[in-house]
Design an enzyme around this catalytic site. Structure first.
Site, short mmCIF file in Angstrom:
data_model
loop_
_atom_site.label_atom_id
_atom_site.label_comp_id
_atom_site.label_asym_id
_atom_site.label_seq_id
_atom_site.Cartn_x
_atom_site.Cartn_y
_atom_site.Cartn_z
N THR B 39 -6.55 62.36 -26.23
CA THR B 39 -5.33 62.01 -27.45
C THR B 39 -7.23 61.54 -28.59
OG1 THR B 39 -4.15 60.29 -29.12
CG2 THR B 39 -5.21 59.32 -26.65
N GLU B 40 -6.65 62.16 -30.11
CA GLU B 40 -7.67 61.94 -30.73
C GLU B 40 -8.01 60.36 -30.95
OE1 GLU B 40 -5.34 63.97 -30.76
OE2 GLU B 40 -4.78 64.23 -33.16
N ASN B 41 -7.27 59.33 -30.61
CA ASN B 41 -7.41 57.74 -30.84
C ASN B 41 -8.42 57.44 -30.23
OD1 ASN B 41 -5.03 58.29 -29.72
ND2 ASN B 41 -4.62 56.18 -30.07
N SER B 81 -14.40 60.63 -29.49
CA SER B 81 -13.06 61.51 -29.14
C SER B 81 -13.34 62.56 -30.34
CB SER B 81 -12.25 60.40 -30.70
OG SER B 81 -11.09 61.16 -29.84
#
Lengths: 230, 210
Positions: B39-41, B81
């Site tokens: 996930t990007e975060n 990320s």
């Protein structure tokens, strides 16, 4: 020798932020957002701010307090989907919004913190996000020049800090915090737990205190830090 | 369709599931299936989604859902990320769509005058994942085709889509347009053609259904 003490009250830390300042705010949604420092900035009242943050939080949380008090002139961000007020202010022209691709925003801040002028990327080529940007042919490819991003002040949230400003984050609260810690002239961190020197093991530090100017301890955490009930 | 899309994920892959319908794919991955969700975060190794009473306030996915970790999960900052995404370490991303064109163009972030919350991480996922598939209803709420001969909305990325999973069909984007691969049970080829806003290439051989 002894490492200097950078503890300060929240009010004193915020006091010198002037009208028109550019302010980076850590956080992605709730995790890592410096809610208490944002409240202090609202009380302080500096206006005409340029805010750099991944998102605009949700109504009545974080960045939204600065929008409500009309302290924000410009927002450099990636996504406002959870804050209708931010979208309304943008659509009615009351704030200027610059959207960046999320990783490009992160990398622009990283470049700013690394003393670089910018970087080359093909992200966004052929889309409206590339419009108006300087394009070069380099390495056999068409690339966009993305300028580095710095701020006057960065407001950060850490789970743990020591009195020199060494910081440790937890879970997905890390996000933009360690990048912004390196990219502002004055870096202020709030910490849930402020330890004496030596309280953080040198191997467990995510942001070296040398990048941090002021550190302040949070008392009990407000409701904004809690799990969002949707 | 979500279950069918889940079968697109091969063992060992690093996968990013976009916000909305694609996130539901996680419900079709068994506990012993070897895959690394990103996930990007700032997390690789997303574990099951948690209800608020079990949630960790510091542990969300990019859509804001409270998630958990697995043995072997790792956290990192936002630059790391997207370094992962841009450098080709993401084997597959599944995204939602407003429009997909038969040349593989994707529009999924902005409807001028109506919806412009910002692009988030969508451009980089669409442009840089090794394989990009779309998971969407075949038509919009008004019944208009989402699969078209060209996108009319602002693009997320050009020529990025490999496959589309809808409630009616599985459709590949090939060099000469949309190719029908599978149909949903009880859906005819004629129905899929009718709901698609671009020519649809249909093989002579019988099609599997899902």
């Amino acid at each position: 020798m002894k490492l200097p003490d950078k503890q300060i009250s929240m009010e004193d830390a915020i006091a010198h932020i002037g009208d028109g300042a550019t302010v980076m705010l850590g956080g992605f949604g709730v995790p890592g957002t410096p809610f208490a420092l944002i409240h202090a900035l609202v009380r302080h009242g500096a206006r005409d701010l340029t805010i750099i943050k991944n998102d605009a939080n949700e109504p009545d949380m974080g960045v939204d307090h600065l929008l409500k008090s009309r302290q924000v002139a410009r927002l450099i961000t990636t996504h406002l989907g959870l804050n209708g007020r931010a979208i309304e202010l943008m659509n009615s022209g009351k704030i200027e919004v610059e959207f960046n691709a999320q990783g490009i925003l992160a990398e622009r801040i990283r470049a700013g913190g690394a003393g670089l002028g910018g970087f080359l990327t093909d992200i966004g080529i052929g889309t409206e996000l590339a419009e108006g940007k300087q394009v070069v042919e380099f390495g056999g490819k068409t690339q966009i020049i993305e300028p580095a991003l710095r701020a006057d002040v960065a407001l950060l949230h850490a789970a743990r800090a020591d009195s020199f400003g060494n910081l440790a984050y937890v879970a997905t609260a890390r996000n933009f915090n360690p990048l912004m810690a390196m990219a502002a002239d004055c870096v202020i961190a709030e910490a849930e737990c402020l330890l004496p020197l030596g309280g953080l093991a040198a191997d467990d530090i995510h942001t070296a205190g040398v990048f941090v100017d002021h550190v302040t301890e949070l008392g009990s955490l407000s409701e904004e830090y809690a799990v969002v009930q949707r | 369709m979500v279950a069918r899309a889940a079968r697109e994920i091969q063992p060992g892959m690093v996968v990013n599931l976009g916000i909305g319908l694609p996130t539901r794919v996680i419900n079709y991955l068994s506990a012993d299936f070897p895959v690394c969700l990103h996930t990007e975060n700032g997390l690789t190794g997303i574990g099951p989604t948690l209800p608020p009473e079990q949630a960790d306030r510091n542990l969300i996915d990019a859509g804001g859902a409270y998630v958990s970790t697995l043995p072997g999960s790792a956290f990192f900052d936002s630059a790391t990320s997207f370094a992962l995404v841009r450098s080709g370490r993401l084997d597959l991303t599944m995204l939602g769509a407003f429009e997909v064109a038969d040349n593989g163009d994707l529009a999924n972030w902005k409807i001028p005058g109506k919806f412009s919350p910002g692009v988030g991480g969508g451009i980089e996922l669409a442009q840089k994942a090794r394989r990009v598939v779309v998971l969407t209803t075949h038509t919009d709420r008004a019944g208009n085709p989402k699969l078209k001969d060209r996108c009319t909305l602002p693009l997320t990325a050009r020529r990025c889509i490999g496959r589309v999973f809808t409630d009616l069909a599985v459709i590949d984007v090939g060099p000469n347009g949309f190719h029908l691969v599978e149909t949903a049970q009880g859906v005819s080829v004629a129905e899929v053609k009718e709901a698609t806003g671009a020519p649809l290439i249909v093989p002579d051989t019988p099609l599997p259904s899902f």
